[in-house]
Design an enzyme around this catalytic site. Structure first.
Site, PDB file in Angstrom:
ATOM      1  N   MET A  81     -31.800 -17.143 -11.446  1.00 39.06           N
ATOM      2  CA  MET A  81     -31.512 -17.093 -10.393  1.00 39.06           C
ATOM      3  C   MET A  81     -32.508 -17.073  -9.635  1.00 39.06           C
ATOM      4  SD  MET A  81     -29.517 -13.840 -10.728  1.00 39.06           S
ATOM      5  CE  MET A  81     -28.650 -13.499  -9.263  1.00 39.06           C
ATOM      6  N   HIS A  82     -32.297 -17.379  -8.155  1.00 37.81           N
ATOM      7  CA  HIS A  82     -32.995 -17.009  -7.379  1.00 37.81           C
ATOM      8  C   HIS A  82     -34.334 -18.218  -7.123  1.00 37.81           C
ATOM      9  CE1 HIS A  82     -32.166 -13.174  -7.180  1.00 37.81           C
ATOM     10  NE2 HIS A  82     -32.027 -13.258  -9.178  1.00 37.81           N
ATOM     11  N   ASP A 240     -27.288 -16.841 -14.149  1.00 35.93           N
ATOM     12  CA  ASP A 240     -27.530 -15.970 -15.649  1.00 35.93           C
ATOM     13  C   ASP A 240     -26.849 -14.983 -15.861  1.00 35.93           C
ATOM     14  OD1 ASP A 240     -29.129 -15.077 -14.861  1.00 35.93           O
ATOM     15  OD2 ASP A 240     -30.803 -16.275 -15.938  1.00 35.93           O
TER      16      ASP A 240
HETATM   17  O1  LIG Z   1     -34.406 -12.570 -11.824  1.00 33.86           O
HETATM   18  C1  LIG Z   1     -33.570 -12.968 -12.941  1.00 33.86           C
HETATM   19  C2  LIG Z   1     -32.815 -11.561 -11.794  1.00 33.86           C
HETATM   20  O2  LIG Z   1     -32.422 -11.001 -10.706  1.00 33.86           O
HETATM   21  C3  LIG Z   1     -33.271 -13.223 -13.484  1.00 33.86           C
HETATM   22  O3  LIG Z   1     -32.345 -12.607 -14.767  1.00 33.86           O
HETATM   23  C4  LIG Z   1     -33.323 -14.292 -13.762  1.00 33.86           C
HETATM   24  O4  LIG Z   1     -32.694 -14.900 -13.655  1.00 33.86           O
HETATM   25  C5  LIG Z   1     -33.289 -15.118 -15.272  1.00 33.86           C
HETATM   26  O5  LIG Z   1     -33.719 -15.348 -16.355  1.00 33.86           O
HETATM   27  P1  LIG Z   1     -33.613 -15.631 -18.409  1.00 33.86           P
HETATM   28  O6  LIG Z   1     -34.237 -16.714 -17.946  1.00 33.86           O
HETATM   29  O7  LIG Z   1     -34.545 -13.968 -18.475  1.00 33.86           O
HETATM   30  O8  LIG Z   1     -32.352 -15.293 -18.583  1.00 33.86           O
END
Ligand SMILES: O=C(CO)[C@@H](O)[C@H](O)COP(=O)(O)O
Ligand SMILES: Nc1ncnc2c1ncn2[C@@H]1O[C@H](COP(=O)(O)OP(=O)(O)O)[C@@H](O)[C@H]1O
Length: 499
Positions: A81-82, A240
Site C-alpha cells: 500500500m501507499h 494487500d
Molecule cells: O503500509 C502498510 C499498511 O498500511 C503495509 O502493510 C504495506 O501494505 C506493505 O505490506 P507488506 O509488504 O508487508 O505485505
C-alpha cells in the site's frame, strides 16, 4: 477446469498463485526485486522492476502449467500500500516509487495538520497524517523536487501501475485509495477539500473503481510475452491488507487477522465507517463491497527477522534459524527486543525511534536473540490488539497469515502473547489468494466473496494459548511497553548520527 490468477505485489517480491475452481493453488511463483535504502528513513523501488518481474513470473507460471492457458479466465492484484508512483503525460514513471516504509516526511505530516487541522483530516479520511501514507510523499516531492513535480500528470499506487502496464488502462481502486490520505473514505470519492488545500489539480487524480470491477483484458503484447490468452479478464484488485483479509476469510464482523509479512498487521472487519477509534488505528475501505476494516501496523515485523538473518545468519534458512529458538524458554531468559528498525506506526507514530535489545546477559546465545526478535515483533502486534480490546472488541480467535505463519513455533508464541486461539489456513498466501478470489468473484464463479471464501478456504491447524505462558508473557509485556518511553529521548539524540 477453469483458473484464476492472484498477483501479490509485495515489498520483497511479487508472488503469483494460480488457483482452480476448487480453490486449490495449483502453481505458484515468486520473483524478487531490490529495495533501495540510500539513507536512513528512505525506502524506494523502481516501478519497472515490478512490471518486469511480474511478466517474468507470469511467463514462468504459464510455461510450467500443463493445462490450456485459455482456461485461465481472470487475473487480479493485491499490492503493497501507499507507495507513490508519479507519472508523466505518457504514463511513464518520473522517479523511483517512494514506499510505505519510507519515513522521510515528518515535516510534511506536521504541515498537513497545521494547514487542515487534525479533526478535519480525521473527519474526511478517517486517518491521521502518518509518514508512510501517500499525501505526505506527494508534498515532499512537490517541495524537494519542484522541477520533476512540474512534469507530473497523475499518480498511482504500486499494483495500479503494474495493472496499467498489463492492460493499458489507468485506474485506482478504493481500498488502496483509502491509504493515500486524499480519499473521502465514507463517501468513496476524492476529497475536493484536500485537493484544493494542497493545490492538486483534478487531472492529478486517477479514476476510481471497485476492487472487483473488470478494467479490461491483458494487452496483446503481454499475452504474447507471457503465454496467457489475450482474452484474460483483469479485475482491479485491492490493497494487500484488504486482500489478505479476503484470503483469510475476514469478511464479516467479529473476525480478526494477523499478518506477518515485511510489515505486521492486526486487522478487524467493520461493516460501517461510523466507529471512532480517534485515529489510533487505520480505518480503510475494504475490497469486500460496501465494507471497511480497521488495522494497526508494525512497520518492521517480518523485516526484523529477515534483518537479523541477513546480518547474523545469512546462509541459514528461516526454518533452521527458528529451530534453535524452540529450545529457548518463554521470555528468552530476560532478553527483550523492540522491532523499531525503521521507526514505528502503531501505537507510536514515531519516525525517529529505533530498535533495542534490552537485558543482554553473558549467558545469552544466538538462539536467545532469535527468540527475542520473534517475541518482540509479536509484543508489538499485541499493542494493536490491546487498542482494539480497549475499544470493546472481542478478540478470541485470530487467523494468522504471511511468512510468519510458516512457523509453528511463531504461531504458538502468537497464541500465548495474544491470549487467543490462532488459526492457520492451508494456504498462508493470504493476499495472493485474496486477489485470486476477487478474480473468481469478478468472473461470476460466486455470488459473494463470502461464498467464495467458504468454498476456497480451509483450516490447517489451530494453536490454543497455554495458561502458564500467557501469564509469563503478560508480565513481560508490561516491561516491553516501557522500553519505548525509556529509549525515545535517546533515539532523538541519535538522529544526528544517522546517515
Ligand atoms: O503500509 C502498510 C499498511 O498500511 C503495509 O502493510 C504495506 O501494505 C506493505 O505490506 P507488506 O509488504 O508487508 O505485505
Ligand atoms: N519459514 C519461515 N518461518 C518464519 N518466518 C518466515 C519464514 N519464511 C519467511 N518468514 C518471514 O516472513 C517474512 C516475509 O513474509 P511475506 O509475507 O512473504 O512478505 P511480503 O509480502 O512483505 O513480501 C520474512 O521477512 C520473514 O520474517
Amino acid at each position: 477446469m477453469k483458473y484464476v490468477l492472484g498477483v501479490d505485489l509485495g515489498t520483497s517480491a511479487v508472488k503469483i498463485v494460480l488457483v482452480n475452481q476448487a480453490g486449490e493453488v495449483v502453481h505458484e511463483v515468486s520473483k524478487d526485486y531490490p529495495l533501495k535504502q540510500i539513507k536512513a528513513g528512505f525506502s524506494e523501488q523502481n516501478p519497472n522492476d515490478w512490471v518486469e518481474q511480474t511478466l517474468a513470473g507470469l511467463s514462468e507460471l504459464v510455461a510450467s502449467f500443463e493445462g490450456n492457458a485459455e482456461g485461465i479466465e481472470g487475473l487480479s492484484f493485491s499490492g503493497q500500500m501507499h507507495g507513490l508512483v508519479l507519472l508523466d503525460e505518457d504514463h511513464e514513471p518520473l522517479r523511483d516509487a517512494i514506499l510505505w516504509n519510507d519515513t522521510r516526511t515528518t515535516e510534511e505530516c506536521r504541515a498537513i495538520y497545521e494547514t487542515l487541522g487534525q479533526e478535519t483530516l480525521l473527519e474526511i479520511t478517517k486517518n491521521p497524517a502518518l509518514e508512510g501514507f501517500t499525501l505526505p510523499k506527494i508534498l515532499w516531492v512537490k517541495k524537494h523536487e519542484p522541477e520533476l513535480f512540474a512534469k507530473v500528470k497523475t499518480f498511482l499506487l504500486p499494483k495500479d501501475y503494474v495493472r496499467l502496464k498489463l492492460t493499458g488502462n489507468l485506474h485506482m481502486e478504493f481500498s488502496d485509495a483509502a491509504g493515500t490520505l486524499l480519499l473521502d473514505v465514507t463517501n468513496k470519492r476524492w476529497s475536493e477539500k484536500l485537493a484544493s488545500v494542497f493545490e492538486l489539480e483534478e487531472s492529478f487524480f486517477p479514476p476510481l473503481v471497485d476492487s472487483h470491477q473488470e478494467v479490461g483484458l491483458i494487452l496483446a503484447e503481454v499475452a504474447a510475452q507471457t503465454g496467457l490468452s489475450a482474452q484474460t479478464r483483469v479485475f482491479a484488485g485491492g490493497a494487500d491488507n484488504a486482500c489478505g483479509a479476503i484470503g483469510a476469510g475476514v469478511n464479516e464482523e467479529g473476525k480478526t487477522l494477523v499478518s506477518i509479512g515485511t510489515s505486521g498487521v492486526v486487522l478487524s472487519f467493520e461493516s460501517g465507517s461510523d466507529k471512532n477509534f480517534a485515529g489510533e488505528v487505520h480505518y480503510f475501505n475494504h475490497s469486500v463491497p460496501n465494507s471497511f476494516y480497521t488495522m494497526g501496523v508494525t512497520l518492521a515485523a517480518g523485516y526484523s527477522l529477515s534483518w537479523f538473518k541477513d546480518t547474523f545468519a545469512k546462509e541459514e534458512s528461516f526454518d533452521l534459524l527458528l529451530a534453535g529458538a524452540k529450545e529457548v524458554p518463554v521470555g528468552s531468559n530476560g532478553l527483550l527486543f523492540t522491532p523499531y528498525l525503521v521507526g514505528e506506526r502503531t501505537p507510536h507514530a514515531d519516525s525517529a525511534i529505533r530498535a533495542s535489545f534490552i537485558g543482554i546477559d553473558g549467558s545469552h546465545e544466538r538462539a536467545h536473540f532469535v527468540r527475542a526478535v520473534i517475541e518482540g515483533i509479536t509484543f508489538s502486534l499485541n499493542e494493536s490488539i490491546e487498542i482494539f480490546r480497549s475499544y470493546g472488541k472481542k478478540i478470541d480467535t485470530i487467523t494468522s497469515i504471511g511468512g510468519g505463519a510458516k512457523s509453528d513455533l511463531w504461531l504458538q508464541i502468537q497464541a500465548d502473547i495474544f491470549n487467543a486461539k490462532v488459526v492457520k489456513l492451508s494456504s498462508e498466501q493470504g493476499p495472493g489468494m485474496g486477489a485470486a478470489m476477487i478474480a473468481a468473484y469478478g468472473c461470476g464463479w460466486f455470488k459473494t466473496l463470502k461464498q467464495c471464501g467458504d468454498a476456497f478456504l480451509q483450516v490447517d491447524k489451530e494453536f490454543e494459548p497455554s495458561e502458564e505462558n500467557v501469564k509469563t508473557y503478560q508480565e513481560l509485556f508490561k516491561v516491553y511497553q516501557s522500553v519505548y518511553s525509556g529509549t525515545k529521548e535517546m533515539n532523538e539524540q541519535l538522529v544526528a548520527f544517522r546517515n
